[in-house]
Design an enzyme around this catalytic site. Structure first.
Site, PDB file in Angstrom:
ATOM      1  N   SER A 148      -2.462   1.176  13.758  1.00  0.00           N
ATOM      2  CA  SER A 148      -2.459   0.011  12.869  1.00  0.00           C
ATOM      3  C   SER A 148      -3.551  -0.970  13.255  1.00  0.00           C
ATOM      4  O   SER A 148      -3.837  -1.893  12.510  1.00  0.00           O
ATOM      5  CB  SER A 148      -1.099  -0.687  12.919  1.00  0.00           C
ATOM      6  N   HIS A 166      -1.981   5.274   8.058  1.00  0.00           N
ATOM      7  CA  HIS A 166      -1.152   4.159   8.545  1.00  0.00           C
ATOM      8  C   HIS A 166       0.114   3.989   7.716  1.00  0.00           C
ATOM      9  O   HIS A 166       0.066   3.498   6.589  1.00  0.00           O
ATOM     10  CB  HIS A 166      -1.993   2.873   8.544  1.00  0.00           C
ATOM     11  N   GLU A 185      -1.806   3.612   4.266  1.00  0.00           N
ATOM     12  CA  GLU A 185      -3.237   3.297   4.212  1.00  0.00           C
ATOM     13  C   GLU A 185      -3.998   4.484   4.817  1.00  0.00           C
ATOM     14  O   GLU A 185      -3.785   4.806   5.990  1.00  0.00           O
ATOM     15  CB  GLU A 185      -3.551   2.024   5.012  1.00  0.00           C
TER      16      GLU A 185
END
Lengths: 253, 276
Positions: free
Chosen positions: B110, B131, B143
Site C-alpha cells: 500500500s 492493492h 488498485e
C-alpha cells in the site's frame, strides 16, 4: 398565516439562482435590488457571489448603502473571510458569513461564520434564518471556505493534480475514491456537480489568504475555469453532459 | 495463459482475506507462510467465514505451504507480507527464480513503490502492484499499480484477473499513495489543520462533513476507526514520497496522539472516548 419573510438575494454565479429558488420554495418573498427599488423593506439580505470578488465587493457596498442599518447582511465566505467582507462596509457589525456548496437541497447543514465585527444579535438572526429553511447550523470561526467547502475543494484539487500527472484516468480516480473510501461521489464528478468555478474560488481564496504553497490551485482547474468548462451546469467539466430537458443535464460520459 | 493456480505469500489478515477471495472465485490456492501456526490460524478464519457463506466446499482447493519453491506451478502469485522493502525484494527475487517467466507476480503493497520492489529482478514486466483494501473479501476495489518497468500487456492481465475475482480494478501509475491514499489525505489532514487553527472542533467538523457533505463518517470518527497511528503513518509515507510537498505535511496534533498512545477505538480512546 404569517406574512412571508422578505429576502433580498444578490449574486452572480450558480449560487444566486440556487438560493432564490430554495427561498421561494420555502415560502420566502425573494427580491433583487432592481425589484426592490428604493423601498427596501426586506428583513434579510444575502450576497452569494464567489467567483468574482470585485463584483462581490460592489454588490455588498451597494446593499450596505441601501439597507437600513439593522438589517442583517449575510454573505457567502467561500472565497473570502467574513471579516474582509465586513471591512468593505460602513456597518460591519451587520455582516455575517455563511456558506455551503450546491446543490442546496442535498445538504442538511449550513455553516455560519461571524466576522470579528459581527454583532451577536445579527449572528442569532442568521442562525434563526437558516433554521427556518429546515437546515441544521454550525457556527464556526471565520476562515475562507469554512469547513466542508474547504475540505472537499482540497480533495478535488488533489484529484486534479493526480489527473495532471496522468496517475490514472478520471473514471478510475472517481471509482477508486467511491469504492476505496465510500465517498458519495468521486471527486471529479463532485467538482462537476458543485461547479469548477466555485471549487476554484475556495482554493484560490485560501491561497490568497494563507499565502501557503499547501493551497496552490491545480493549474488544470484554473484552465478549465478560464475555458468555461465549469461542470454539469454548462454541459462540460471533467465529464460531458447531454441536455435531457431544459435546465437539466444527464451525465453522458 | 489461463490462470488456474494462485499463490499468496503471507497468511496475515490481508493474505488470508485474499486467499478467501481467490477460493470463492474457484482458483486453486497455495497459501504460503514460513510460520505453520500463522497458516493454521489463517485456515481457521477462512473456514469460519466460508462456512457462514455456505461455500466451505471451496476449502478443498486450499493448500497450505511453508516454502516459496512450492509456488513454482502458480500462474499468479500475490505477495502480502509486512511493508518492508528488503523483505519484499527478497521474496520477489526468489519468486522470479521458481516461477515461469510468464507468471504474474503481484504485490499487495500500500505504500512501497512497485518500481523499487521490481528493480533488478529478472523479467520485471510481470511485476505489478495489486492493492486490496481491508477487509479484502468485502471491499470491491483493487488498485493495479503499473511500475516503471511493468508491461502493459501484463497490466491488462492483472486487471482481468481482478475482475475475475469479482473486484472493480482501477489502473494506477506507480506514484506515492497511488489514488486512494493520496486523494483521501486532505479529508484527514485539512480537518486536523482546521482543528489546529481553532476554526472548528472535532465534533463540529464530523457533524459538518456528514451533514453538509453527505460523507458516511466524519474525518475524526473515521481516524478512530482506522487507527490514528495507521493514518499518521500513511500521511508520513505520502509526504516523504512527494519530497515533503506541503500539501501532505503531517499534523502535530496527530503526532502527539500517536506519541500518547491514544490511537482510536482499538485503545479505547482517540478523538472520542469508547467504553468497552
Amino acid at each position: 398565516m404569517s406574512t412571508p419573510i422578505k429576502v433580498l438575494v444578490e449574486g452572480v454565479g450558480p449560487q444566486g439562482d440556487a438560493w432564490k429558488g430554495m427561498l421561494q420554495e420555502k415560502g420566502f418573498l425573494v427580491q433583487s435590488i432592481e425589484e426592490a427599488g428604493d423601498g427596501l423593506d426586506v428583513q434579510f439580505a444575502l450576497e452569494v457571489t464567489n467567483s468574482d470578488l470585485t463584483i462581490k465587493r460592489q454588490r455588498v457596498q451597494k446593499l450596505d448603502q441601501m439597507l437600513p442599518t439593522g438589517i442583517p447582511l449575510l454573505v457567502t465566505t467561500l472565497a473570502v473571510t467574513a471579516t474582509e467582507v465586513a471591512s468593505w462596509t460602513r456597518h460591519p457589525q451587520r455582516v455575517c458569513g455563511f456558506g455551503t456548496f450546491l446543490p442546496l437541497e442535498e445538504g442538511n447543514l449550513i455553516e455560519i461564520a461571524p466576522a470579528l465585527q459581527t454583532d451577536p444579535s445579527i449572528l442569532a438572526q442568521a442562525a434563526t434564518f437558516f433554521s427556518a429553511l429546515g437546515k441544521e447550523t454550525e457556527v464556526v470561526e471565520d476562515e475562507v471556505g469554512l469547513v466542508f467547502p474547504r475540505i472537499l475543494s482540497l480533495i478535488i484539487n488533489e484529484a486534479i493534480f493526480a489527473l495532471i500527472e496522468r496517475v490514472a484516468e478520471p473514471e478510475d480516480i472517481d471509482q477508486g475514491m467511491k469504492l476505496g473510501t465510500n465517498y458519495p461521489f468521486g471527486p471529479l464528478r463532485w467538482a462537476d456537480r458543485v461547479g469548477l468555478d466555485e471549487v476554484y474560488s475556495v482554493i484560490d481564496g485560501l491561497h490568497r489568504e494563507m499565502k501557503e504553497e499547501r493551497y496552490r490551485p491545480a493549474p488544470l482547474l484554473r484552465k478549465m475555469v478560464l475555458a468555461g468548462w465549469l461542470g454539469e451546469g454548462v454541459g462540460r467539466g471533467f465529464y460531458t453532459y447531454e441536455i435531457e430537458k431544459e435546465g437539466n443535464y444527464a451525465k453522458q460520459s | 495463459m489461463e490462470i488456474k493456480r494462485v499463490g499468496i505469500i503471507g497468511a496475515g489478515t490481508m493474505g488470508a482475506g485474499i486467499a478467501q477471495v481467490c477460493l470463492q472465485s474457484g482458483y486453486q490456492v497455495f497459501l504460503c507462510d514460513a510460520n505453520q501456526q500463522v497458516l493454521d490460524k489463517a485456515k481457521g478464519s477462512i473456514t469460519a467465514r466460508l462456512q457462514k457463506l455456505n461455500q466451505e466446499d471451496t476449502l478443498s482447493n486450499l493448500n497450505l505451504i511453508t516454502q516459496i519453491v512450492d509456488l513454482a506451478s502458480c500462474h499468479v502469485v500475490i505477495e502480502a507480507v509486512p511493508e518492508r522493502l528488503e523483505l519484499k525484494r527478497a521474496i520477489f527475487q526468489e519468486l522470479a527464480q521458481v516461477c515461469s517467466d510468464d507468471s504474474l507476480l503481484l504485490s499487495n503493497t500500500s505504500s512501497i513503490s512497485i518500481t523499487e520492489i521490481a528493480a533488478g529482478i529478472p523479467h520485471p514486466e510481470r511485476i505489478l502492484g495489486f492493492h486490496f483494501f481491508n477487509p479484502a473479501p468485502v471491499m470491491p476495489l483493487v488498485e493495479v499499480i503499473v511500475g516503471y518497468q511493468s508491461g502493459q500487456e501484463e497490466a491488462e492481465q492483472a486487471l482481468q484477473f481482478a475482475a475475475k475475482l469479482g473486484k472493480k480494478p482501477v489502473k494506477v501509475k506507480d506514484s506515492p499513495g497511488f489514488i486512494v491514499n493520496r486523494v483521501a489525505r486532505p479529508y484527514y489532514n485539512e480537518a486536523l489543520r482546521i482543528v489546529g487553527d481553532g476554526i472548528a472542533s472535532v465534533e463540529q467538523i464530523d457533524r459538518i462533513m456528514t451533514g453538509a457533505g453527505g460523507f458516511k463518517m466524519g474525518p475524526f470518527a473515521l481516524q478512530d476507526l482506522i487507527g490514528i497511528d495507521i493514518n499518521f503513518a500513511t500521511t508520513q509515507s505520502v509526504y516523504q514520497g512527494f519530497f515533503q510537498e506541503s500539501r501532505f505535511k503531517p499534523s502535530r496534533l496527530q503526532e502527539r496522539m500517536v506519541q500518547a498512545g491514544t490511537l482510536g477505538k482499538k485503545t479505547g480512546g482517540g478523538f472520542y472516548e469508547y467504553t468497552n
